[in-house]
Write an enzyme that holds these catalytic residues in place. Structure first.
Site, PDB file in Angstrom:
ATOM      1  N   ASN A 200     -16.639  -7.803  65.905  1.00 61.56           N
ATOM      2  CA  ASN A 200     -15.610  -7.885  64.990  1.00 61.56           C
ATOM      3  C   ASN A 200     -15.995  -6.825  63.746  1.00 61.56           C
ATOM      4  OD1 ASN A 200     -13.054  -8.609  64.077  1.00 61.56           O
ATOM      5  ND2 ASN A 200     -13.652 -10.340  62.722  1.00 61.56           N
TER       6      ASN A 200
ATOM      7  N   ASP B 257     -16.452  -2.624  63.047  1.00 64.43           N
ATOM      8  CA  ASP B 257     -16.219  -1.560  63.772  1.00 64.43           C
ATOM      9  C   ASP B 257     -17.465  -0.523  63.750  1.00 64.43           C
ATOM     10  OD1 ASP B 257     -15.826  -1.358  61.258  1.00 64.43           O
ATOM     11  OD2 ASP B 257     -13.898  -0.256  61.337  1.00 64.43           O
TER      12      ASP B 257
ATOM     13  N   THR C  11     -25.485   1.168  54.845  1.00 65.36           N
ATOM     14  CA  THR C  11     -24.483   0.224  54.539  1.00 65.36           C
ATOM     15  C   THR C  11     -23.350   0.900  55.343  1.00 65.36           C
ATOM     16  OG1 THR C  11     -22.863  -1.052  53.242  1.00 65.36           O
ATOM     17  CG2 THR C  11     -23.598   1.387  52.703  1.00 65.36           C
TER      18      THR C  11
ATOM     19  N   HIS D 104      21.642  27.565  35.452  1.00 61.13           N
ATOM     20  CA  HIS D 104      22.561  26.724  35.413  1.00 61.13           C
ATOM     21  C   HIS D 104      23.782  26.641  36.240  1.00 61.13           C
ATOM     22  CE1 HIS D 104      20.549  25.807  31.466  1.00 61.13           C
ATOM     23  NE2 HIS D 104      20.485  26.976  31.257  1.00 61.13           N
TER      24      HIS D 104
ATOM     25  N   SER E   1      27.365  18.496  64.857  1.00 63.53           N
ATOM     26  CA  SER E   1      28.203  17.455  64.711  1.00 63.53           C
ATOM     27  C   SER E   1      28.712  16.546  65.817  1.00 63.53           C
ATOM     28  CB  SER E   1      29.226  17.751  63.428  1.00 63.53           C
ATOM     29  OG  SER E   1      29.960  16.817  63.131  1.00 63.53           O
TER      30      SER E   1
ATOM     31  N   VAL F  82      27.214  24.251  62.017  1.00 58.54           N
ATOM     32  CA  VAL F  82      25.610  24.590  62.295  1.00 58.54           C
ATOM     33  C   VAL F  82      25.023  24.285  60.977  1.00 58.54           C
ATOM     34  CG1 VAL F  82      24.285  26.355  62.932  1.00 58.54           C
ATOM     35  CG2 VAL F  82      26.839  26.581  63.491  1.00 58.54           C
TER      36      VAL F  82
ATOM     37  N   ARG G 193     -17.766  -3.947  45.357  1.00 53.23           N
ATOM     38  CA  ARG G 193     -16.371  -3.381  45.801  1.00 53.23           C
ATOM     39  C   ARG G 193     -15.838  -4.530  46.344  1.00 53.23           C
ATOM     40  NH1 ARG G 193     -16.929  -0.632  51.780  1.00 53.23           N
ATOM     41  NH2 ARG G 193     -14.738  -0.591  51.226  1.00 53.23           N
TER      42      ARG G 193
ATOM     43  N   VAL H 276      -6.586   1.057  53.805  1.00 57.14           N
ATOM     44  CA  VAL H 276      -5.676   2.199  53.046  1.00 57.14           C
ATOM     45  C   VAL H 276      -6.230   3.569  53.733  1.00 57.14           C
ATOM     46  CG1 VAL H 276      -5.120   3.476  51.079  1.00 57.14           C
ATOM     47  CG2 VAL H 276      -5.169   0.920  51.155  1.00 57.14           C
TER      48      VAL H 276
END
Length: 556
Positions: free
Chosen positions: A168, A170, A200, A249, A373, A380, A419, A426
């Site tokens: 358990n 990795d 570590t 614009h 479509s 196109v 930490r 993430v």
């Protein structure tokens, strides 16, 4: 640095090579969908959490058949992971366009680079005279260890995952895998406990992640980005002479050339591509809290900070000496924000080209069999640029989150070290931001390949926009002291229909030297493009000299 044969291997899609962790080994590969069988039309596909009412009314309205398909817990169907069941479209619908990232940004890639780092560290230990317990390896032993790296394959990755089911953990699974793999080599068998010595998990992981990014960017992202920039340079040069009405614009403005507008994007993208290549990909190797505690307890006489720097830089990375348990990830934020800037410029390009297509400045080459479509046969659509824009937006969301999240870790810089583990999950999502970016770049390239310039339409707009010559006329009037030049041109042109004749009549009535007047009379909306043509033709030089350096450099 050559990282081994496995780093350049193209991998077929499976649960360990997928780019999104949602579809890979970090989650279960089967999705349970409960269904109640029905014989109506012999339906085979039924989706979860839905209730479909299927009805058919016969010709005279005499009868109707209704069937409700309900999802129950009694009958479950297992969905094997495939392109149809992958939760991320990168691993499903778009796999063919992003699979080049798989050797680097997948679970397989992470395991491979962990293996590489662990082996390279053992080799480094064998080169430190004070570590007498790990003597210099023979050429045979070194070749064996390099062979483990170069020969790393899917079976090896599966074995690591099998070990992980027990541990358990990795990273520890990689260590145990290497001990098993090297038991048969006599020299290495004597020093198996020096795998992962004083490390570590983050020592291994941060270097693996850094190598993943460096290799993916240099070998996959940059080649496509460079191809995109070169395609824009080609567009710029090919269309350097084609006049085009500018719009500011949304209103007609001083003309330019189509090529010059493409050159602007080429140079802008080159600048950001160069910025990405200048980001230092960093690594740490300082132990559990960044102080070499374990290292010094075992070998206090060794200059471990120097050894760590030598080791990290030997991998082609920059060394970060001031860290906690984790590398601070500040370089990642810098790197990902640089990609966001590149992507934002490409979004700008996609939208501009979309607009040019909508006003028929570009036609699109059609392909037999394609449909624009489902109801309007003539369509196109600019789908490649829309796909590119959409994926760039998704990429930027992912990269922005990574940039904001990764530099933050609870108590990372506090006296209450060290930490939290939120960065671990993430970091497994880095492939998403790069994958959607890569997909977007390829879609933009595909769209560019379909473009045909509609010179007649460009010319039509210019022919109806003689009012844009108000600018050069009033500017020449200023030079020769004609009073109120701006106001006079405003009175002539603002909100009024202006044509060749009215402009000519106005110029002839001016008190100007004959040469100046003759030059103004020669001007047309087509010819009033300033230095646009030359700028477009010189785009290659501009791209190659961005920031006074060549743009086509690898990520450092």
């Amino acid at each position: 640095m050559e990282l081994g044969a496995a780093s350049s291997r193209v991998l077929n899609g499976n649960k360990f090579t997928l780019i999104s962790p949602l579809s890979s080994a970090s989650t279960t590969r089967r999705y349970q969908v409960s269904v109640q069988p029905t014989s109506l039309y012999n339906h085979q596909q039924q989706f979860s959490n839905a209730c479909f009412h299927i009805s058919k009314t016969f010709s005279r309205g005499e009868s109707a058949l209704k069937k409700v398909v309900k999802m129950t817990k009694d009958d479950s169907r297992e969905f094997e992971l495939s392109s149809l069941t992958a939760l991320s479209p990168l691993d499903g619908r778009y796999w063919g366009k992003v699979k080049d990232l798989a050797p680097y940004m997948s679970e397989y890639g992470l395991i491979y680079f962990r293996v590489l780092v662990e082996i390279k560290w053992l080799l480094k230990l064998s080169q430190i005279p004070e570590v007498t317990e790990v003597p210099n390896f023979s050429e045979e032993a070194q070749t064996y260890l390099q062979g483990v790296i170069d020969g790393f394959n899917m079976d090896d990755a599966l074995e690591v995952k099998s070990i992980e089911k027990v541990t358990n953990h990795d990273v520890k699974a990689v260590e145990y895998f290497l001990k098993q793999k090297c038991q048969s080599q006599p020299e290495i068998a004597k020093v198996l406990e020096f795998f992962h010595f004083a490390c570590t998990s983050e020592d291994i992981n941060n270097l693996a992640h850094a190598l993943m990014l460096k290799e993916a960017i240099n070998k996959v992202m940059f080649p496509v980005m460079d191809k995109l920039i070169k395609a824009l340079c080609t567009m710029a040069k090919d269309n350097a002479h084609i006049s085009m009405l500018s719009r500011t614009h949304g209103q007609p403005a001083s003309p330019t050339t189509l090529g010059k507008e493409m050159s602007v994007f080429a140079v802008r993208l080159s600048r950001e591509r160069q910025a990405i290549s200048q980001v230092e990909i960093m690594g740490k190797f300082a132990g559990a809290v960044g102080n070499y505690n374990a290292h010094l307890s075992a070998y206090p006489e060794i200059n471990w900070p120097q050894i760590a720097e030598e080791f990290v830089t030997s991998l082609g990375l920059s060394f970060n000496p001031y860290v906690t348990q984790i590398e601070t990830h500040d370089y990642m934020a810098n790197l990902f924000y640089a990609f966001i800037r590149f992507n934002n410029i490409l979004i700008d390009f996609d939208r501009d080209v979309w607009g040019y297509i909508s006003v028929a400045y570009f036609k699109q080459i059609t392909k037999a069999g394609e449909i624009g479509s489902s109801t309007m046969p003539h369509k196109v659509n600019p789908i490649d640029f829309e796909n590119s824009e959409g994926n760039l937006g998704k990429a930027n969301e992912d990269l922005s989150f990574l940039s904001m999240k990764l530099p933050i870790s609870r108590w990372q810089n506090s006296s209450i070290l060290q930490r939290d583990l939120t960065d671990s999950t993430v970091l497994r999502n880095m492939g998403g931001g790069l994958g959607h970016s890569l997909l977007a770049y390829k879609s933009a390239l595909q769209g560019i390949g379909k473009l045909q310039v509609n010179e007649a339409r460009l010319s039509e707009d210019l022919n109806h926009s003689w009012e844009v010559l108000a600018e050069p006329i009033q500017t020449v009037m200023r030079r020769y002291g004609v009073p109120e030049p701006y106001e006079k041109l405003k009175e002539l042109t603002r909100g009024k229909t202006v044509n060749r004749e009215s402009i000519r009549e106005f110029i002839l009535g001016l008190e100007l030297p004959e040469e100046a007047k003759a030059n103004l009379l020669k001007l047309t909306p087509h010819s009033y493009v300033g230095a646009a043509t030359e700028l477009a033709r010189n785009v290659d030089a501009a791209v190659n000299l961005v920031n006074a350096t060549k743009v086509l450099e690898p990520c450092r």
